[in-house]
Motif scaffolding. Structure first.
Motif, short mmCIF file in Angstrom:
data_model
loop_
_atom_site.label_atom_id
_atom_site.label_comp_id
_atom_site.label_asym_id
_atom_site.label_seq_id
_atom_site.Cartn_x
_atom_site.Cartn_y
_atom_site.Cartn_z
N LEU A 26 -5.48 2.50 -9.13
CA LEU A 26 -6.83 1.99 -8.91
C LEU A 26 -6.80 0.74 -8.04
N ALA A 30 -8.11 0.41 -4.18
CA ALA A 30 -9.15 -0.57 -3.88
C ALA A 30 -8.75 -1.46 -2.72
N ARG A 51 -11.67 0.27 -14.08
CA ARG A 51 -12.55 0.90 -13.08
C ARG A 51 -13.87 0.14 -12.97
N LEU A 54 -13.53 -3.17 -11.18
CA LEU A 54 -13.56 -2.98 -9.73
C LEU A 54 -14.99 -2.78 -9.24
N ILE A 59 -16.31 -2.56 -5.49
CA ILE A 59 -15.49 -1.41 -5.12
C ILE A 59 -15.75 -0.31 -6.15
N VAL A 61 -15.96 3.25 -8.10
CA VAL A 61 -15.08 4.40 -8.24
C VAL A 61 -15.94 5.60 -8.61
N VAL A 72 -11.77 6.35 -4.76
CA VAL A 72 -11.90 4.91 -4.57
C VAL A 72 -11.92 4.63 -3.07
N GLY A 74 -11.70 1.78 -0.43
CA GLY A 74 -11.36 0.39 -0.18
C GLY A 74 -11.67 -0.02 1.24
N PRO A 79 -11.61 -8.29 -2.29
CA PRO A 79 -13.03 -8.08 -2.62
C PRO A 79 -13.86 -9.31 -2.29
#
Length: 425
Positions: A26, A30, A51, A54, A59, A61, A72, A74, A79
């Motif tokens: 993950l 990302a 998740r 994020l 970001i 999912v 995902v 990115g 971020p």
């Protein structure tokens, strides 16, 4: 006895995806440039918390039907805040996400449950400060953790990894997004080295350039990750309970998808079961364990590199014909609970003679008496003693059976299906 060949026929266990792999994937997805697909991810409290953390960091999912895959997307960089990621009980979220956030821009306030707040973060805090991150930790250098992100220059760093390898993994995964990359020295105190090896292997799969020198220094060059599609292996730590249950019940059980090419060091737990007398077959695509009779004891084993499985062995050790000593597990005292003390406490409550030191526990043979196990909200305690309960029916109950949802939501159903019910259903 252990043989390396394609395993024979056994009851096929349904072990969910690896938490360690899912949460690393993950994070890497990302940080990558483009859309990555994670197939057969673990869907559990810890991975859902990761998740969602994020998601609040910009970001999201996307889930496929029945969570068969996660997508995902990115941006190839850190971020953007402001964000308030909630890590719940997930130690990997609290240790992987802050370095990633620090490579981005804006403010991030990380927090979690009271259990997670009590877990140590000091080595990560010190490392991020040394890299120039602007942050404010909570009491005792823990959560809540405020990060005012403005990117990270990178450079050379020494990390105290004697408490957890997760600090190092978090820094390594963020390293390609640092302006100068990262050269990190770990010294001789690194625990759970297989998890760092897993991190490096996954980073390389996403296109990172990582090198290790003869003195153990890990060097990561700056540059974007590439979006990648990955199938998540079954969780080797979770499989340890299934393998141990086979060993103590005399059954034969196979875990498909977990074999010689596994990235997970915890598969080495089957070597310990082999030492205790179980028959073990490890092939390229599956692993099978068969119980052959009473367990053999009379040995000492260092489980420092596979410490998430030491409780599995400790819980079934009373069934052996001689004492078993487990060493190298001091860092297990800093997990969801003080796991060494919790195992000793519960085994003694079962009437089993047990002694412990800072980094070891010795369990002597005995007949467990009816006991209600104190799980301490720790999924691994609950699952370990559930295996003992299979071997000695009507003796073991749990004060918190639902805590297994952290990593293996269907654990109790699967144990019943394989060992007490209709394994063909």
């Amino acid at each position: 006895m252990i043989t390396e060949k394609e395993p024979g026929t056994g009851l096929a266990a349904r072990v969910p995806g690896s938490k360690s792999l899912t949460n690393r994937l993950l994070l890497l997805a990302a940080a990558a440039d483009g859309t990555s697909t994670l197939r057969a991810p673990l869907v559990s409290e810890d991975t859902v918390a990761f998740r969602e953390a994020l998601g609040v960091s910009g970001i999201p999912v996307k889930s496929g039907p029945d969570d068969a895959f996660w997508q995902v997307t990115g941006t190839g960089r850190g971020p953007a805040g402001p964000a308030r990621p909630w890590c719940a009980d997930a130690g990997t979220a609290a240790r992987f996400l802050p370095p990633f956030a620090a490579t981005g821009h804006g403010t991030f306030l990380f927090d979690g449950s009271s259990q997670l707040r009590a877990r140590p973060q000091r080595p990560l805090i010190e490392a991020l400060r040394a890299l120039g991150a602007d942050l404010e930790p909570g009491p005792g250098n823990g959560l809540p953790l405020l990060i005012r992100a403005h990117g990270i220059e990178g450079g050379e760093l020494s990390v105290d990894s004697s408490l957890s390898s997760q600090y190092l993994s978090g820094l390594l995964m963020a390293a390609p997004l640092m302006r100068r990359g990262l050269q990190v020295r770990t010294g001789s105190s690194l625990v759970s080295r297989p998890y760092v090896d897993m991190t490096v292997a996954l980073m390389r799969r996403f296109g990172a350039r990582v090198e290790e020198s003869a003195d153990g220094t890990l060097s990561v060059r700056p540059g974007a990750y590439d979006a990648t599609d990955v199938v998540v292996e079954p969780d080797a730590s979770s499989a340890s309970y299934i393998f141990a249950a086979a060993a103590v019940t005399g059954r034969t059980v196979t875990v498909p998808g977990l074999g010689t090419d596994s990235l997970q060091g915890d598969l080495r737990f089957v070597e310990v079961l082999g030492q205790a007398g179980a028959e073990v077959q490890v092939g390229p695509t599956a692993t099978t364990v068969s119980g052959t009779g009473p367990l053999r004891g009379g040995f000492t084993v260092d489980m420092g590199e596979i410490s998430d499985t030491f409780m599995t062995l400790a819980a079934i050790a009373p069934l052996a014909d001689a004492p078993i000593t487990i060493r190298g597990v001091a860092h297990a005292r800093l997990k969801e609970s003080d796991r060494v003390a919790a195992m000793a406490e519960n085994l003694r409550a079962c009437g089993i003679e047990t002694s412990e030191g800072k980094d070891w526990i010795t369990v002597r043979p005995g007949v467990p008496r009816p006991t209600r196990i104190a799980c301490h909200r720790d999924h691994r305690i609950a699952m370990s003693f559930s295996v003992l309960g299979l071997a000695v029916p009507d003796t073991i109950s749990l004060d918190d059976p639902a805590c297994v949802a952290k990593t293996f939501p269907d654990f109790h159903d699967e144990l019943r299906r394989l060992f007490t019910g209709d394994a063909t259903s």
